[in-house]
Design a protein around this motif. Structure first.
Motif, mmCIF file in Angstrom:
data_model
loop_
_atom_site.group_PDB
_atom_site.id
_atom_site.type_symbol
_atom_site.label_atom_id
_atom_site.label_comp_id
_atom_site.label_asym_id
_atom_site.label_seq_id
_atom_site.Cartn_x
_atom_site.Cartn_y
_atom_site.Cartn_z
ATOM 1 N N LEU A 75 51.525 -16.896 -63.634
ATOM 2 C CA LEU A 75 52.731 -16.090 -63.431
ATOM 3 C C LEU A 75 53.978 -16.849 -63.863
ATOM 4 O O LEU A 75 54.910 -16.257 -64.430
ATOM 5 N N SER A 76 54.032 -18.148 -63.608
ATOM 6 C CA SER A 76 55.197 -18.940 -64.015
ATOM 7 C C SER A 76 55.312 -19.023 -65.528
ATOM 8 O O SER A 76 56.393 -19.289 -66.062
ATOM 9 N N ALA A 77 54.196 -18.804 -66.212
ATOM 10 C CA ALA A 77 54.213 -18.793 -67.680
ATOM 11 C C ALA A 77 54.476 -17.406 -68.233
ATOM 12 O O ALA A 77 54.332 -17.185 -69.444
ATOM 13 N N ASP A 78 54.868 -16.465 -67.373
ATOM 14 C CA ASP A 78 55.214 -15.094 -67.779
ATOM 15 C C ASP A 78 54.045 -14.322 -68.369
ATOM 16 O O ASP A 78 54.236 -13.455 -69.231
ATOM 17 N N VAL A 79 52.835 -14.602 -67.890
ATOM 18 C CA VAL A 79 51.683 -13.833 -68.347
ATOM 19 C C VAL A 79 51.769 -12.396 -67.842
ATOM 20 O O VAL A 79 51.310 -11.465 -68.519
ATOM 21 N N GLY A 80 52.350 -12.207 -66.688
ATOM 22 C CA GLY A 80 52.442 -10.872 -66.099
ATOM 23 C C GLY A 80 51.446 -10.723 -64.960
ATOM 24 O O GLY A 80 50.403 -11.379 -64.927
ATOM 25 N N VAL A 81 51.764 -9.829 -64.015
ATOM 26 C CA VAL A 81 50.953 -9.698 -62.801
ATOM 27 C C VAL A 81 49.559 -9.169 -63.111
ATOM 28 O O VAL A 81 48.552 -9.785 -62.740
ATOM 29 N N ARG A 82 49.472 -8.033 -63.785
ATOM 30 C CA ARG A 82 48.156 -7.440 -64.019
ATOM 31 C C ARG A 82 47.279 -8.304 -64.914
ATOM 32 O O ARG A 82 46.107 -8.542 -64.566
ATOM 33 N N PRO A 83 47.787 -8.833 -66.040
ATOM 34 C CA PRO A 83 46.938 -9.711 -66.842
ATOM 35 C C PRO A 83 46.481 -10.949 -66.071
ATOM 36 O O PRO A 83 45.352 -11.412 -66.242
#
Length: 396
Positions: A136-144
């Protein structure tokens, strides 16, 4: 005074008078010799004698002047400087692999964090939550992130033992699958139906959009394509000059209009010029605009509609700054509603540890990341390759 004295005095006076007269006559003759001759008899330079030095060396004023046409220049005289040699862009294939080290330097926190967590002897709930936090801190996104963690948990349970190499291979497979290796990332830049392909480049202010257009022109020139640039960013004074400079470096012409002019008109004329010149592709640079300004976004839609009078737009590339993270997703969503984005260009990807934005923006728009910017060099724009990107994330 007697007679003798008078005689001596008279002789003295006579001698003085004669000497004075002789001196005056001699001085007069000397002065007469120094005076110039009368005008009628004065020698004429170049006529009565050859010119010498000083004033006599000057060309007489009545000499006929020669025109430039009669002057013969030596063969080695260069009348104007030769045009600078055109630059030859680097080959496109494997560019991302060559830039892997640059990308890896900014992405090591993501790769190392995941590898360290998954290499633990025991993975409890707290450990899996840490894995989620890293993603999440790497901005992958919640659902992915949730999908990736679920797959990893299942495979780790099945795998049992977890050597460092096994963990690396496992994580690489899952990350490549998450990035999307099957997405079509090719650029539609081939000439078709008797006209050039048209690529519209859009984005907000400050994302490096005009620079990206210039670098994209180099990518296409490296593929031996005939390119034409359209400077439809008429609101920023230096935008057209900047774009034209990029084009001149590789021999690509630029169509531009007056400052503050109608951008749709410039874009239309650029595509028209590309058709007449039988170019392979026309790249149209549009003005940067804020996604929350309805008037500017409507104008962008107008640019696209006007260009489509020549035929469909083949590519609409949205330029996003990778360092903006989740804010880039908001921008992407609004632009996609206006102009139907077909691909993403992520700039400054080497300057952020938030490489997960690649996954997030693809999920948000349903379109692939096609190009990534990894530096300020002229050839630092590379076609996106999922495998090379993940390898950079997991680099030692």
């Amino acid at each position: 005074m007697d007679l003798v004295d008078y005689l001596i005095l008279g002789i003295t006076v006579l001698v003085v008078a004669v000497g004075t007269t002789v001196g005056l006559l001699t001085g007069a003759r000397r002065r007469r010799r120094e005076l110039p001759p009368p005008p009628a008899t004065r020698p004429r330079p170049g006529t009565d004698y050859a010119p010498g030095v000083g004033d006599d060396a000057e060309v007489p004023r009545d000499t006929p002047l020669r025109t430039v046409d009669t002057v013969e220049l030596p063969d080695d005289v260069v009348l104007e400087e030769p045009a600078p040699a055109l630059e030859r862009p680097e080959p496109v294939q494997g560019r991302l692999v060559r830039l892997r080290a640059r990308l890896a330097r900014s992405q090591t926190s993501l790769g190392r964090g995941l590898l360290a967590l998954l290499s633990r002897d025991h993975l409890d709930e707290d450990a899996w939550e840490e894995v989620e936090d890293v993603l999440l801190s790497a901005d992958v996104g919640v659902r992915p992130t949730q999908e990736l963690v679920e797959r990893l948990r299942t495979r780790v349970q099945v795998l049992g033992t977890r050597s460092p190499q096994e963990v690396r291979d496992l994580l690489r497979e899952e990350l490549v699958a998450l990035v999307g290796p099957d997405l079509d990332r090719s650029l539609r830049t081939a000439r078709h139906d008797g006209r050039p392909a048209v690529v519209l480049v859009v984005g907000v202010n400050g994302t490096g959009k005009t620079t990206t257009v210039g670098k994209l022109a180099r990518v296409l020139v490296a593929e031996d394509k005939d390119v034409l640039l359209g400077a439809a960013d008429t609101f920023r004074a230096a935008a057209a000059d900047q774009l034209q400079t990029w084009g001149e470096r590789v021999g690509v012409p630029t169509v531009r209009g007056p400052e503050g002019g109608d951008p749709a008109s410039v874009a239309f004329e650029a595509v028209k010029a590309g058709i007449e010149a039988e170019a392979d592709v026309v790249l149209v640079d549009t003005a940067g605009r804020l996604q929350n300004k309805a008037g500017l976004m409507d104008e962008l839609g107008k640019v696209k509609r006007v260009v489509e009078k020549h035929g469909p737009v083949d590519e609409v590339l949205l330029v996003l700054d990778a360092t903006t993270g989740q804010n880039g997703l908001v921008q992407a969503r609004v632009f996609a509603e206006v102009v139907e984005v077909t691909g993403i260009v992520l700039t400054k990807l080497d300057g952020t540890a938030k490489g997960g934005i690649v996954v997030a923006v693809q999920r948000e728009l349903g379109v692939p990341v096609k190009l990534v910017g990894l530096g300020e060099g002229a050839d630092d724009l590379a076609p996106f390759e999922p495998g090379a990107f993940v390898d950079a994330l997991l680099a030692d």
